[in-house]
Design an enzyme around this catalytic site. Sequence first.
Site, PDB file in Angstrom:
ATOM      1  CG  HIS A 223      89.584  17.483 -17.575  1.00  0.00           C
ATOM      2  ND1 HIS A 223      90.197  17.438 -16.360  1.00  0.00           N
ATOM      3  CD2 HIS A 223      88.747  16.393 -17.591  1.00  0.00           C
ATOM      4  CE1 HIS A 223      89.769  16.389 -15.666  1.00  0.00           C
ATOM      5  NE2 HIS A 223      88.889  15.730 -16.407  1.00  0.00           N
ATOM      6  CG  HIS A 262      90.774  23.358  -9.544  1.00  0.00           C
ATOM      7  ND1 HIS A 262      89.640  22.876  -8.932  1.00  0.00           N
ATOM      8  CD2 HIS A 262      91.392  22.300 -10.120  1.00  0.00           C
ATOM      9  CE1 HIS A 262      89.586  21.572  -9.120  1.00  0.00           C
ATOM     10  NE2 HIS A 262      90.637  21.194  -9.834  1.00  0.00           N
ATOM     11  CG  ASP A 313      96.819  19.508 -15.398  1.00  0.00           C
ATOM     12  OD1 ASP A 313      97.162  18.319 -15.303  1.00  0.00           O
ATOM     13  OD2 ASP A 313      95.636  19.872 -15.500  1.00  0.00           O
TER      14      ASP A 313
HETATM   15  N1  COA Z   1      94.347  32.134 -16.818  1.00  0.00           N
HETATM   16  C1  COA Z   1      93.844  33.379 -16.812  1.00  0.00           C
HETATM   17  N2  COA Z   1      92.681  33.700 -16.224  1.00  0.00           N
HETATM   18  C2  COA Z   1      92.008  32.722 -15.600  1.00  0.00           C
HETATM   19  C3  COA Z   1      92.483  31.408 -15.563  1.00  0.00           C
HETATM   20  C4  COA Z   1      93.698  31.131 -16.192  1.00  0.00           C
HETATM   21  N3  COA Z   1      94.203  29.887 -16.198  1.00  0.00           N
HETATM   22  N4  COA Z   1      91.622  30.642 -14.887  1.00  0.00           N
HETATM   23  C5  COA Z   1      90.624  31.451 -14.509  1.00  0.00           C
HETATM   24  N5  COA Z   1      90.855  32.700 -14.944  1.00  0.00           N
HETATM   25  C6  COA Z   1      90.005  33.858 -14.739  1.00  0.00           C
HETATM   26  C7  COA Z   1      88.955  33.899 -15.828  1.00  0.00           C
HETATM   27  O1  COA Z   1      89.400  34.633 -16.936  1.00  0.00           O
HETATM   28  C8  COA Z   1      87.814  34.558 -15.114  1.00  0.00           C
HETATM   29  O2  COA Z   1      88.066  35.921 -15.030  1.00  0.00           O
HETATM   30  P1  COA Z   1      86.871  36.979 -15.195  1.00  0.00           P
HETATM   31  O3  COA Z   1      85.946  36.683 -14.048  1.00  0.00           O
HETATM   32  O4  COA Z   1      87.571  38.266 -15.128  1.00  0.00           O
HETATM   33  O5  COA Z   1      86.252  36.683 -16.524  1.00  0.00           O
HETATM   34  C9  COA Z   1      87.910  34.001 -13.702  1.00  0.00           C
HETATM   35  O6  COA Z   1      89.295  33.668 -13.521  1.00  0.00           O
HETATM   36  C10 COA Z   1      87.064  32.742 -13.495  1.00  0.00           C
HETATM   37  O7  COA Z   1      87.448  31.780 -14.457  1.00  0.00           O
HETATM   38  P2  COA Z   1      86.504  30.728 -15.109  1.00  0.00           P
HETATM   39  O8  COA Z   1      87.117  30.208 -16.378  1.00  0.00           O
HETATM   40  O9  COA Z   1      85.110  31.237 -15.195  1.00  0.00           O
HETATM   41  O10 COA Z   1      86.538  29.591 -14.020  1.00  0.00           O
HETATM   42  P3  COA Z   1      86.005  28.140 -14.208  1.00  0.00           P
HETATM   43  O11 COA Z   1      85.721  27.614 -12.864  1.00  0.00           O
HETATM   44  O12 COA Z   1      84.931  28.064 -15.215  1.00  0.00           O
HETATM   45  O13 COA Z   1      87.267  27.421 -14.895  1.00  0.00           O
HETATM   46  C11 COA Z   1      89.229  26.317 -15.326  1.00  0.00           C
HETATM   47  C12 COA Z   1      88.176  26.655 -14.272  1.00  0.00           C
HETATM   48  C13 COA Z   1      90.130  25.244 -14.779  1.00  0.00           C
HETATM   49  C14 COA Z   1      88.549  25.783 -16.588  1.00  0.00           C
HETATM   50  C15 COA Z   1      90.011  27.612 -15.680  1.00  0.00           C
HETATM   51  O14 COA Z   1      90.667  28.065 -14.531  1.00  0.00           O
HETATM   52  C16 COA Z   1      91.005  27.382 -16.812  1.00  0.00           C
HETATM   53  O15 COA Z   1      90.622  27.437 -17.984  1.00  0.00           O
HETATM   54  N6  COA Z   1      92.290  27.095 -16.473  1.00  0.00           N
HETATM   55  C17 COA Z   1      93.280  26.820 -17.493  1.00  0.00           C
HETATM   56  C18 COA Z   1      93.202  25.367 -17.933  1.00  0.00           C
HETATM   57  C19 COA Z   1      93.706  24.417 -16.889  1.00  0.00           C
HETATM   58  O16 COA Z   1      94.743  24.598 -16.305  1.00  0.00           O
HETATM   59  N7  COA Z   1      92.938  23.360 -16.671  1.00  0.00           N
HETATM   60  C20 COA Z   1      93.265  22.306 -15.740  1.00  0.00           C
HETATM   61  C21 COA Z   1      92.356  22.351 -14.555  1.00  0.00           C
HETATM   62  S1  COA Z   1      92.882  21.205 -13.312  1.00  0.00           S
END
Ligand code: COA
Length: 377
Positions: A223, A262, A313
Site C-alpha cells: 500500500h 493496482h 506511488d
Molecule cells: N510487479 C510484478 N507483477 C505484478 C505486479 C507488480 N507490481 N502487480 C501485479 N502483478 C502481477 C501479479 O504477479 C499477478 O500475476 P499472475 O496472475 O501471473 O500471478 C497479477 O499481476 C495480478 O496481481 P495481484 O497481486 O494478484 O493483484 P492484486 O490486485 O492482488 O494486487 C497490488 C494489487 C497493488 C497489491 C499489486 O499490483 C502489487 O503488489 N503492486 C506492487 C506494490 C504497489 O505498488 N502498491 C501500491 C498500490 S497503489
Amino acid sequence: MTSEPNSPGGLAGVVAARTALSRIDGETGRLWYRGYDIHSLAASSSFTEVLYLLWYGELPTRVELIAFEGLLAGKRELPETVHAILHELPSDTVPMAALRTAVSAMGCVDPDSESNERAANLGKATRLVAQLPTAVAAQYRIRQGRTPIGPDSELSHAANFLYMLTGERPGATAERALDTSLVLYLEHGLNASTFACRIVASTLSDMHSAVTAGIGALKGPLHGGANQRAMEMLLEIEDEAAAEAWIDQALADGRKVMGFGHRVYRTEDPRATHLRRMSEDLAEDRGDSRVHDMARRVEETMLDRKGIPCNVDFYCATVYDSLGLPLDLYTPLFAIGRVGGWAGHVMEQHEDNRLIRPRAEFVGAVDRHYVRLEDRR
Ligand code: COA
C-alpha cells in the site's frame, strides 16, 4: 457487505461501504472527488481547498477558504504530551511507527476524543490534518539529534511542512509540487487503509483509533510503503541503461515491482499521469533528468513485459526525490495527504453506521475429539 463464501481472495470486487467522497472508474482510469474530475482539482486547486470540498461537500468560496486555512494553520502545534513521546522513542523508530504512536497519543489528549458527533469529529479531523506534518517533521529532526522547528502559520500546508523539516522556506515550485502530491494522495475510495479506518469507526470507536489503524495499514509495502520501495528500487538500478535487465531479472525471480499494478485500475492510474508530468518538469528545472529517464525506462519495460501500468506511488517517488525529501518520509507524506480522506470516511461511517463484520470461509478441521492436557502425548 455482499460477499459470499468462496468470494475472491482479498475481497476483490466486493462492495463493503457506501461513500459520496470519491468515485473510481478502473476501466477508463478516471477518478472524481465529490463529482469533480481529479485532473481539474490537481491542476487548479490547493490541498486545503480540496480537503474542504471533501469534508463539506462543496468547493469553498475565497472567504470560506481563507477561514479554513486559518483554522488549520492555528492548530499545527503538537500537544506537549505528543512532543514528549516523540522524544522518548528510540532513535531508530521508523517514521510510520512513530506517526502511528503520535496519532494514538493525540487521541489521549484530544478534548473531544470520545465524542463521535459531527462537530467533534470535524474538530478532531482538523487537528489531525494540521498536526500530522508537525509530528513527522519533529520526529525526523529528533532522530537526527536536532531540535524540532515549530510551525509557521503564515505558510501554506505544504510549504510549512518543508519549512519544519529544514528551517528554510521553500520556493514556489517545490511548494506546488508537494501540495499537488497531497491532493492526489488525499482520497481514494475503499483502499486498504481507508477500509481499516471504516472498520474501526463502524464499532463506534473514535476518530483517533480509526486513523491509528489506517496508518498501520498504509505502512505496508503493498500500500503506502510502495513509494519508498519504488525509489529504493530506482536507486538500486542506478542507471537508465541497467533498467531493462533489472526488471527482467525481478520478474524472472517472481518479485513484485513496486509502484506498478493496482487492484482497481485496469489502465493508467490518473494520478500517475500528473506525477509523471511533475517529475519531468522538476527534472527539467533541475537540469538533471537521470532519475526521471530511468523511471521512464522502467515503466516502458513493465508495460512491454507485463502490460502493467504504474500507479500513484511510482512517479511520486521521483517527484519526492527531486524535492530532496528523505526516503523514509515518502510514506508519512502519503499519510499527511490521506488523513483527510480517512477522516472523511470516519465521519461518513459514523453518520450512517452499521457494524462492518464479514464472515470467513472456514477451511480448517471440524469436530475433533478433545483430549485433556494430562492425557495428551
Ligand atoms: N510487479 C510484478 N507483477 C505484478 C505486479 C507488480 N507490481 N502487480 C501485479 N502483478 C502481477 C501479479 O504477479 C499477478 O500475476 P499472475 O496472475 O501471473 O500471478 C497479477 O499481476 C495480478 O496481481 P495481484 O497481486 O494478484 O493483484 P492484486 O490486485 O492482488 O494486487 C497490488 C494489487 C497493488 C497489491 C499489486 O499490483 C502489487 O503488489 N503492486 C506492487 C506494490 C504497489 O505498488 N502498491 C501500491 C498500490 S497503489
